[in-house]
Design an enzyme around this catalytic site. Structure first.
Site, PDB file in Angstrom:
ATOM      1  CG  PHE A 139     -10.073  11.570  -2.197  1.00  0.00           C
ATOM      2  CD1 PHE A 139      -9.095  12.434  -2.526  1.00  0.00           C
ATOM      3  CD2 PHE A 139     -11.196  11.118  -2.819  1.00  0.00           C
ATOM      4  CE1 PHE A 139      -9.377  13.467  -3.276  1.00  0.00           C
ATOM      5  CE2 PHE A 139     -11.401  12.353  -4.064  1.00  0.00           C
ATOM      6  CZ  PHE A 139     -10.370  13.385  -4.315  1.00  0.00           C
ATOM      7  CB  ALA A 140     -11.497   9.076   4.183  1.00  0.00           C
TER       8      ALA A 140
ATOM      9  CE  LYS B  46     -14.609  -3.022   6.221  1.00  0.00           C
ATOM     10  NZ  LYS B  46     -14.112  -4.508   5.995  1.00  0.00           N
ATOM     11  CE1 TYR B  47      -8.936   1.507   1.961  1.00  0.00           C
ATOM     12  CE2 TYR B  47      -6.936   3.307   2.057  1.00  0.00           C
ATOM     13  CZ  TYR B  47      -7.378   1.932   1.723  1.00  0.00           C
ATOM     14  OH  TYR B  47      -6.766   1.091   1.212  1.00  0.00           O
TER      15      TYR B  47
ATOM     16  N   PRO C 258       8.972   6.028  -1.435  1.00  0.00           N
ATOM     17  CG  PRO C 258       7.755   5.397   0.391  1.00  0.00           C
ATOM     18  CD  PRO C 258       7.406   6.119  -1.016  1.00  0.00           C
TER      19      PRO C 258
ATOM     20  CB  THR D 158       6.573  -0.460 -10.365  1.00  0.00           C
ATOM     21  OG1 THR D 158       6.343   0.795  -9.678  1.00  0.00           O
ATOM     22  CG2 THR D 158       7.486  -1.738 -10.010  1.00  0.00           C
TER      23      THR D 158
ATOM     24  CD  GLU E 296       2.759   5.204  -7.401  1.00  0.00           C
ATOM     25  OE1 GLU E 296       2.490   5.618  -6.240  1.00  0.00           O
ATOM     26  OE2 GLU E 296       3.034   4.184  -7.495  1.00  0.00           O
TER      27      GLU E 296
HETATM   28  C1  UD2 Z   1      -0.694   3.122  -3.807  1.00  0.00           C
HETATM   29  C2  UD2 Z   1       0.156   4.803  -3.923  1.00  0.00           C
HETATM   30  C3  UD2 Z   1      -1.139   5.367  -3.925  1.00  0.00           C
HETATM   31  C4  UD2 Z   1      -1.973   5.320  -5.221  1.00  0.00           C
HETATM   32  C5  UD2 Z   1      -2.425   3.740  -5.659  1.00  0.00           C
HETATM   33  C6  UD2 Z   1      -2.789   3.667  -6.714  1.00  0.00           C
HETATM   34  C7  UD2 Z   1       2.234   4.892  -2.779  1.00  0.00           C
HETATM   35  C8  UD2 Z   1       2.846   4.778  -1.559  1.00  0.00           C
HETATM   36  N1  UD2 Z   1       0.657   4.584  -2.648  1.00  0.00           N
HETATM   37  O1  UD2 Z   1      -1.208   2.959  -2.599  1.00  0.00           O
HETATM   38  O2  UD2 Z   1      -0.920   6.789  -3.456  1.00  0.00           O
HETATM   39  O3  UD2 Z   1      -1.201   5.856  -6.309  1.00  0.00           O
HETATM   40  O4  UD2 Z   1      -1.124   3.052  -5.286  1.00  0.00           O
HETATM   41  O5  UD2 Z   1      -2.671   2.415  -7.279  1.00  0.00           O
HETATM   42  O6  UD2 Z   1       2.568   5.281  -3.592  1.00  0.00           O
HETATM   43  N2  UD2 Z   1      -9.005   5.137  -0.710  1.00  0.00           N
HETATM   44  C9  UD2 Z   1     -10.248   5.339  -0.108  1.00  0.00           C
HETATM   45  N3  UD2 Z   1     -10.779   3.943  -0.031  1.00  0.00           N
HETATM   46  C10 UD2 Z   1     -10.506   2.971  -0.217  1.00  0.00           C
HETATM   47  C11 UD2 Z   1      -9.510   2.789  -1.107  1.00  0.00           C
HETATM   48  C12 UD2 Z   1      -8.562   4.008  -1.332  1.00  0.00           C
HETATM   49  O7  UD2 Z   1     -10.369   6.420   0.467  1.00  0.00           O
HETATM   50  O8  UD2 Z   1     -11.410   1.936  -0.217  1.00  0.00           O
HETATM   51  C13 UD2 Z   1      -8.231   6.420  -0.944  1.00  0.00           C
HETATM   52  C14 UD2 Z   1      -7.422   6.911   0.274  1.00  0.00           C
HETATM   53  O9  UD2 Z   1      -7.258   8.187   0.114  1.00  0.00           O
HETATM   54  C15 UD2 Z   1      -5.936   6.113  -0.038  1.00  0.00           C
HETATM   55  C16 UD2 Z   1      -5.909   6.313  -1.624  1.00  0.00           C
HETATM   56  O10 UD2 Z   1      -7.170   6.057  -2.145  1.00  0.00           O
HETATM   57  O11 UD2 Z   1      -5.090   6.753   0.874  1.00  0.00           O
HETATM   58  C17 UD2 Z   1      -4.818   5.466  -2.157  1.00  0.00           C
HETATM   59  O12 UD2 Z   1      -5.302   3.916  -1.752  1.00  0.00           O
HETATM   60  P1  UD2 Z   1      -4.226   3.046  -1.205  1.00  0.00           P
HETATM   61  O13 UD2 Z   1      -3.639   3.872  -0.168  1.00  0.00           O
HETATM   62  O14 UD2 Z   1      -5.014   1.808  -0.809  1.00  0.00           O
HETATM   63  O15 UD2 Z   1      -3.434   2.454  -2.310  1.00  0.00           O
HETATM   64  P2  UD2 Z   1      -1.876   1.970  -1.896  1.00  0.00           P
HETATM   65  O16 UD2 Z   1      -1.494   2.019  -0.516  1.00  0.00           O
HETATM   66  O17 UD2 Z   1      -1.480   0.641  -2.716  1.00  0.00           O
END
Ligand code: UD2
Length: 318
Positions: A85-86, A89-90, A198, A209, A267
């Protein structure tokens, strides 16, 4: 006398020859396929757990032989669907994700990427190899990153239901703010596959958590739980991942109706699901590291890693 010396010399040479041949034979015996077997071989790790208490393998470097495992799956003509998913800005992460996947992700196997985005025009033109496919699917934009992250469960559920049945054998769901650095291959395939988070592979359980509020459907009581799994990568057979995504979607809907959002969104629900539906295979944090520049201890090879990002800058909300 000279004759005698010569004889001794020849006997010595013969002895040397026999001795060296014997050592060679013994060395060959220990290392050859004829004399060795998988019980006397050198596969396996002693510094980390490579099996769960329910006998599911935990995949680490050194626990599998890529040639053997590749040759087994090569005969099966499999397709691995992979969703990413993107939104917003992703889309900036797509180029590295796709290019590095071409180099390291199921190389030599049929892979079909399903890319969900609200900006199809931003999808980079990455040249894919033979038997590698990309389908772009358009989604409406969303205002909260939490909604984007959580909505993946329902979208995956419907994708499997409506499109994948005759199209793929396995599916992996991956975060996009990531990059591949090493082999991610068929050793990762299984009925239901979780990836150890990780940040939590080497910490005591009380620091996991999990969602601890009983009001949420993701609730896990204190002292319970096996591993802390990441929401950034999971997979398995279509049937098992369908059940996982459907269950998590239903549980999240109940939470919404009860005005609660689990601590770590989907998660948290994934972790609850894996507690009561044990994964048949676990991938070590080699399959999702924190950031390539961070040291890794028992993680000897980084195969896939989050990229450093400024959350405040890339997300639509805080
Ligand atoms: C954590 C988790 C992630 C997810 C999230 C939920 C880890 C290391 N990462 O990531 O898998 O469970 O928490 O709380 O466990 N996305 C978009 N556009 C946006 C925001 C998100 O496309 O504006 C999509 C994209 O594919 C991204 C994913 O959603 O990789 C998860 O979002 P994140 O990576 O910002 O969340 P993060 O890093 O806190």
């Amino acid at each position: 006398m000279t004759m005698r010396l010569r004889q001794i010399f020849y006997v010595f040479l013969l002895g040397m020859f026999v001795g060296l041949s014997l050592s060679g034979l013994i060395y060959w015996g220990f290392t050859s396929i004829w004399f060795g077997n998988h019980l006397t071989g050198n596969l396996g790790r002693t510094d980390v757990a490579s099996v769960t208490p329910w006998l599911a393998p935990i995949v680490w470097e050194g626990t599998f032989d890529s040639r053997v495992i590749d040759s087994i799956y090569k005969q099966q003509n499999i397709t691995i669907a992979t969703t990413v998913f993107a939104l917003g800005k992703y889309t900036r992460f797509l180029k590295d994700f796709l290019e590095s996947a071409e180099e390291h992700y199921f190389v030599g196997f049929r892979v079909h990427f399903y890319l969900f985005t609200d900006q199809p025009e931003e999808v980079p033109n990455v040249k894919l190899g033979q038997e590698r496919y990309l389908t772009v699917k358009t989604l409406p934009s969303m205002n909260r990153w939490q909604d984007i992250s959580m909505s993946r469960m329902e979208i995956l559920e419907k994708l499997i239901e409506n499109e994948l049945a005759s199209e793929a054998d396995y599916i992996f769901c991956l975060d996009v703010d990531t990059k591949f650095y090493g082999r991610w291959g068929v050793e990762s395939l299984g009925r239901l596959v979780g990836v150890i988070h990780p940040w939590f592979f080497n910490v005591p359980r009380f620091l996991f958590t999990y969602e601890h509020r009983p009001k949420s459907q993701a609730y896990i009581p204190a002292g319970k739980g096996d591993f802390y799994y990441t929401g950034a990568a999971f997979g398995g057979s279509l049937k098992d991942v369908h059940n996982l995504t459907k269950t998590c979607r239903e549980q999240m809907n109940i939470d919404t109706a009860n005005s609660i959002e689990a601590l770590w969104h989907e998660e948290s629900h994934l972790n609850k699901y894996f507690l009561y539906n044990k994964p048949s295979k676990l991938l070590s944090p080699e399959y999702l590291w924190r950031d390539i520049s961070m040291s890794s201890g028992s993680v000897k090879i980084i195969r896939f890693s989050h990229v450093a990002k400024n959350n405040a800058e890339v997300r639509p909300n805080l």
